[in-house]
Scaffold this motif. Sequence first.
Motif, PDB file in Angstrom:
ATOM      1  N   ASP A 193      57.204  64.407  27.302  1.00 40.79           N
ATOM      2  CA  ASP A 193      56.506  63.775  28.432  1.00 40.79           C
ATOM      3  C   ASP A 193      56.024  64.777  29.469  1.00 40.79           C
ATOM      4  OD1 ASP A 193      58.898  61.050  28.427  1.00 40.79           O
ATOM      5  OD2 ASP A 193      57.002  61.320  27.332  1.00 40.79           O
ATOM      6  N   ALA A 194      56.378  66.039  29.251  1.00 40.54           N
ATOM      7  CA  ALA A 194      56.047  67.067  30.250  1.00 40.54           C
ATOM      8  C   ALA A 194      54.791  67.829  29.838  1.00 40.54           C
ATOM      9  CB  ALA A 194      57.224  68.018  30.398  1.00 40.54           C
ATOM     10  N   PRO A 195      54.119  68.486  30.776  1.00 39.30           N
ATOM     11  CA  PRO A 195      54.423  68.534  32.218  1.00 39.30           C
ATOM     12  C   PRO A 195      54.078  67.209  32.902  1.00 39.30           C
ATOM     13  CG  PRO A 195      52.377  69.703  31.795  1.00 39.30           C
ATOM     14  CD  PRO A 195      52.922  69.292  30.455  1.00 39.30           C
ATOM     15  N   HIS A 196      54.893  66.800  33.824  1.00 34.54           N
ATOM     16  CA  HIS A 196      54.691  65.529  34.524  1.00 34.54           C
ATOM     17  C   HIS A 196      53.617  65.663  35.592  1.00 34.54           C
ATOM     18  CE1 HIS A 196      58.808  65.575  32.877  1.00 34.54           C
ATOM     19  NE2 HIS A 196      58.507  64.344  32.537  1.00 34.54           N
ATOM     20  N   GLU A 197      53.493  66.849  36.142  1.00 33.70           N
ATOM     21  CA  GLU A 197      52.436  67.128  37.117  1.00 33.70           C
ATOM     22  C   GLU A 197      51.830  68.488  36.779  1.00 33.70           C
ATOM     23  OE1 GLU A 197      52.510  64.014  40.352  1.00 33.70           O
ATOM     24  OE2 GLU A 197      51.076  65.544  39.749  1.00 33.70           O
ATOM     25  N   VAL A 198      50.500  68.538  36.789  1.00 36.60           N
ATOM     26  CA  VAL A 198      49.839  69.838  36.706  1.00 36.60           C
ATOM     27  C   VAL A 198      49.022  69.951  37.983  1.00 36.60           C
ATOM     28  CG1 VAL A 198      48.310  71.351  35.422  1.00 36.60           C
ATOM     29  CG2 VAL A 198      49.713  69.685  34.192  1.00 36.60           C
ATOM     30  N   LEU A 199      49.477  70.819  38.879  1.00 30.42           N
ATOM     31  CA  LEU A 199      48.824  70.957  40.182  1.00 30.42           C
ATOM     32  C   LEU A 199      47.808  72.087  40.163  1.00 30.42           C
ATOM     33  CD1 LEU A 199      51.686  70.597  42.826  1.00 30.42           C
ATOM     34  CD2 LEU A 199      49.857  68.968  42.318  1.00 30.42           C
ATOM     35  N   LEU A 200      46.573  71.759  40.504  1.00 31.15           N
ATOM     36  CA  LEU A 200      45.552  72.788  40.667  1.00 31.15           C
ATOM     37  C   LEU A 200      45.529  73.145  42.148  1.00 31.15           C
ATOM     38  CD1 LEU A 200      43.149  74.520  39.709  1.00 31.15           C
ATOM     39  CD2 LEU A 200      41.682  72.536  40.134  1.00 31.15           C
ATOM     40  N   VAL A 201      45.788  74.417  42.430  1.00 32.78           N
ATOM     41  CA  VAL A 201      45.792  74.861  43.827  1.00 32.78           C
ATOM     42  C   VAL A 201      44.396  75.363  44.172  1.00 32.78           C
ATOM     43  CG1 VAL A 201      46.867  76.380  45.529  1.00 32.78           C
ATOM     44  CG2 VAL A 201      48.229  75.448  43.634  1.00 32.78           C
ATOM     45  N   ILE A 202      43.845  74.815  45.261  1.00 34.02           N
ATOM     46  CA  ILE A 202      42.496  75.195  45.695  1.00 34.02           C
ATOM     47  C   ILE A 202      42.535  75.613  47.158  1.00 34.02           C
ATOM     48  CG2 ILE A 202      40.132  74.369  46.088  1.00 34.02           C
ATOM     49  CD1 ILE A 202      40.398  72.510  43.776  1.00 34.02           C
ATOM     50  N   ASP A 203      41.898  76.721  47.448  1.00 31.70           N
ATOM     51  CA  ASP A 203      41.780  77.229  48.827  1.00 31.70           C
ATOM     52  C   ASP A 203      40.740  76.369  49.561  1.00 31.70           C
ATOM     53  OD1 ASP A 203      41.586  80.609  50.112  1.00 31.70           O
ATOM     54  OD2 ASP A 203      40.927  78.758  51.094  1.00 31.70           O
ATOM     55  N   ALA A 204      41.113  75.843  50.729  1.00 30.00           N
ATOM     56  CA  ALA A 204      40.215  74.950  51.471  1.00 30.00           C
ATOM     57  C   ALA A 204      38.887  75.600  51.850  1.00 30.00           C
ATOM     58  CB  ALA A 204      40.900  74.433  52.737  1.00 30.00           C
ATOM     59  N   ALA A 205      38.825  76.926  51.856  1.00 31.14           N
ATOM     60  CA  ALA A 205      37.585  77.606  52.230  1.00 31.14           C
ATOM     61  C   ALA A 205      36.644  77.794  51.046  1.00 31.14           C
ATOM     62  CB  ALA A 205      37.888  78.971  52.863  1.00 31.14           C
ATOM     63  N   THR A 206      37.086  77.372  49.863  1.00 29.03           N
ATOM     64  CA  THR A 206      36.256  77.553  48.670  1.00 29.03           C
ATOM     65  C   THR A 206      34.984  76.730  48.772  1.00 29.03           C
ATOM     66  OG1 THR A 206      38.311  77.720  47.404  1.00 29.03           O
ATOM     67  CG2 THR A 206      36.277  77.539  46.133  1.00 29.03           C
ATOM     68  N   GLY A 207      33.890  77.296  48.288  1.00 25.43           N
ATOM     69  CA  GLY A 207      32.626  76.577  48.271  1.00 25.43           C
ATOM     70  C   GLY A 207      32.471  75.785  46.981  1.00 25.43           C
ATOM     71  N   GLN A 208      31.245  75.611  46.567  1.00 24.29           N
ATOM     72  CA  GLN A 208      30.936  74.742  45.433  1.00 24.29           C
ATOM     73  C   GLN A 208      31.577  75.201  44.120  1.00 24.29           C
ATOM     74  OE1 GLN A 208      29.514  71.751  46.113  1.00 24.29           O
ATOM     75  NE2 GLN A 208      29.913  72.647  48.125  1.00 24.29           N
ATOM     76  N   ASN A 209      32.018  76.443  44.061  1.00 23.09           N
ATOM     77  CA  ASN A 209      32.672  76.932  42.845  1.00 23.09           C
ATOM     78  C   ASN A 209      33.953  76.159  42.525  1.00 23.09           C
ATOM     79  OD1 ASN A 209      34.408  79.555  41.411  1.00 23.09           O
ATOM     80  ND2 ASN A 209      32.318  79.103  40.754  1.00 23.09           N
ATOM     81  N   ALA A 210      34.498  75.463  43.544  1.00 24.63           N
ATOM     82  CA  ALA A 210      35.729  74.690  43.334  1.00 24.63           C
ATOM     83  C   ALA A 210      35.531  73.636  42.251  1.00 24.63           C
ATOM     84  CB  ALA A 210      36.162  74.034  44.631  1.00 24.63           C
ATOM     85  N   MET A 211      34.314  73.109  42.179  1.00 22.93           N
ATOM     86  CA  MET A 211      34.010  72.093  41.163  1.00 22.93           C
ATOM     87  C   MET A 211      34.153  72.692  39.773  1.00 22.93           C
ATOM     88  SD  MET A 211      33.321  69.017  41.009  1.00 22.93           S
ATOM     89  CE  MET A 211      32.663  67.766  39.974  1.00 22.93           C
ATOM     90  N   ARG A 212      33.626  73.884  39.586  1.00 22.61           N
ATOM     91  CA  ARG A 212      33.736  74.595  38.311  1.00 22.61           C
ATOM     92  C   ARG A 212      35.198  74.839  37.971  1.00 22.61           C
ATOM     93  NH1 ARG A 212      31.166  74.843  34.430  1.00 22.61           N
ATOM     94  NH2 ARG A 212      31.416  77.045  33.945  1.00 22.61           N
ATOM     95  N   GLN A 213      35.952  75.250  38.987  1.00 21.19           N
ATOM     96  CA  GLN A 213      37.376  75.512  38.774  1.00 21.19           C
ATOM     97  C   GLN A 213      38.057  74.234  38.290  1.00 21.19           C
ATOM     98  OE1 GLN A 213      39.109  77.259  42.362  1.00 21.19           O
ATOM     99  NE2 GLN A 213      37.373  78.628  42.591  1.00 21.19           N
ATOM    100  N   ALA A 214      37.806  73.135  38.991  1.00 19.58           N
ATOM    101  CA  ALA A 214      38.455  71.873  38.628  1.00 19.58           C
ATOM    102  C   ALA A 214      38.065  71.431  37.219  1.00 19.58           C
ATOM    103  CB  ALA A 214      38.098  70.796  39.649  1.00 19.58           C
ATOM    104  N   GLU A 215      36.783  71.565  36.893  1.00 19.23           N
ATOM    105  CA  GLU A 215      36.313  71.156  35.556  1.00 19.23           C
ATOM    106  C   GLU A 215      37.035  71.930  34.461  1.00 19.23           C
ATOM    107  OE1 GLU A 215      31.646  69.984  36.536  1.00 19.23           O
ATOM    108  OE2 GLU A 215      32.149  71.995  35.813  1.00 19.23           O
TER     109      GLU A 215
END
Lengths: 277, 291
Positions: A193-215
């Motif tokens: 059943d694991a991992p129960h949580e997969v946390l993506l850490v994102i810096d609040a100052a990140t620009g549009q590249n954050a979308m690419r990171q998340a994808e």
Amino acid sequence: VTVHKKIDEELYEELEDILLQADVGVAATCRLMDEIRQDVKKRKISDAADLRNLLQGKMKELLGEDVSLQTDFPPPTVILVVGVNGVGKTTTIGKLAYRMRQEGKSVLMVAADTYRAAAIEQLEIWSERADTEIIKHMPGSDPAAVVFDAIQAAKKRDIDVVIIDTAGRLHTKVNLMEELKKVRRVITRELPDAPHEVLLVIDAATGQNAMRQAELFKEATDITGIALTKLDGTAKGGIVFAISEELGIPVKLVGTGEGIDDLDDFDSDEFVSALFA
Amino acid sequence: GLAEKLQGTFKKLRGKGKLTEKDINDALREVRFALLEADVSLPVVKEFINSIRERSMGAEVLESITPAQQVIKIVNEELTALMGDKRSDVVFNSSGVTVFLIVGLQGGGKTTTAGKLALHYKKQGKHPLLVAADIYRPAAVQQLEVLAKQIDVPFFALEGETPVTIATEAVEHSLSHGQDLVIIDTAGRLHVDEELMEELQEMKDAVAPQEIFLIVDSMIGQDAVNIAKTFHEELGLTGVILTKLDGDTRGGAALSVRKVTGCPIKFVGSGEKLDALDPFYPDRMSARILG
Ligand SMILES: Nc1nc2c(ncn2[C@@H]2O[C@H](COP(=O)(O)OP(=O)(O)OP(=O)(O)O)[C@@H](O)[C@H]2O)c(=O)[nH]1
Ligand SMILES: Nc1nc2c(ncn2[C@@H]2O[C@H](COP(=O)(O)OP(=O)(O)OP(=O)(O)O)[C@@H](O)[C@H]2O)c(=O)[nH]1
Ligand SMILES: [Mg+2]
Ligand SMILES: [Mg+2]
């Protein structure tokens, strides 16, 4: 802050500027602005304050219901922490572990960043501060081996929460993303059943590249939540609206400083209000 | 990228006869969107569009049979000019020790870049000393020490001392140990943290660095103007180093930082290894931003 009293082009521009400067992004901003212009016409809105509330309401809708971190699984709950370089993974783990300890849970930290200089030492200090156990190997060892080792230990020692620190990696580096997939496979093999949580850490100052990171991180390991860090700066973290809407990934935690207590649950009301402050 | 969008915009206008001001404004809107999507800060985008508006309304575009290409040409030229000179002319002290102060926000790549600079100049025959003046972050001192060992560069740290003292002692140390380049790694800090910005001011006053490098993460978005402006106003930066360009971020922060500080971008970080430090190429950066 808008002190504008009537709804006119100047007010629309002001609101659009707020969104763009908050890193909400061109597409999401245009869509939101189109929607509120239509609503103003359809519903004959004439008060600027009502318009702002309307906009804020739509933005909250994009974020959905607030979802908190899930840790009440049959032990051990396994939390895998991932993200690009320097965003605050290791620090967030220290804060999270401390919170779990305050809740009376036993915590095992896993030093699976076997690559970066003094990464293991850094996590060890957080482990001392948060009073947790820690599993580590020699620098340069296989992260999957450290994780395997840690899960065996967690089962044996009846640990409540296992938090895995991984090396920062750019989502564009295929071999590093493959390494992450392998780590995830090892976790699931040892605990179905694991991992129960997969946390993506994102810096609040990140620009549009954050979308690419998340994808790409979603593609590699699936992501159950975002930890948005460094919100104590002047950046607004507006990139999470598009991520939430397009990828369905909720923000669960926010980092508000470098201290062990500087971790809050995500509150979409506060977050949206702060954007307009 | 922008080229295709502009081709599309002007294609719709073909057969309408002469191009009008409104047509050019539509094209400029496409440029605005492209720059915003590339993370250039809004005030910088507005200023940039205004600066190219006059030229874009001129004969060069209106009377061209390829107006889209003309607009792209103007945008590219203006952007590249704004990006500055490729020469990274780093300032060295002609008589004595040269000091670099490495500053910036948390996690931007200061410690790693300090190591990269040390390796870069060691290869050029300099004798660098790496100084660990970050006393706050867990294992920051060890991190720099590991890097120093990797490249066989002398390392300086002091237990229980303030960053200002560490910096001053390091320069003292270099004078008697034959090092001619002192590279000081500092703790990451928010530009709005008054106390920590004051600390940097004190370090600057204490060691009078030849270079104060602002390390900027190239994936930063709109906040770039705030960060760069504040650091520059309070410290007087001499250069900027853009990191993590080995990713796929468009890097609009480069234009924002350049516009708001006037400082040259002297190097770029293109990887995690210590040899991943490259000169800055303004034309390549422009092309990257425009997609
Ligand atoms: N101001 C502020 N700084 C933070 C926050 N979270 C982390 N940091 C700082 O950001 C820097 C990087 O944090 P790390 O935890 O090392 O980041 P990381 O993602 O583990 O980095 P890598 O392992 O190198 O990829 C450190 O200086 C932290 O103290 C936050 O919420 N606010
Ligand atoms: N891919 C890539 N990673 C980089 C680059 N420069 C630095 N990094 C990584 O970014 C992360 C943060 O680097 P650090 O050197 O610790 O950053 P810092 O500014 O010293 O961080 P603080 O001291 O906490 O403020 C590490 O994982 C580095 O390996 C780069 O050019 N490319
Ligand atoms: Mg880390
Ligand atoms: Mg550092």
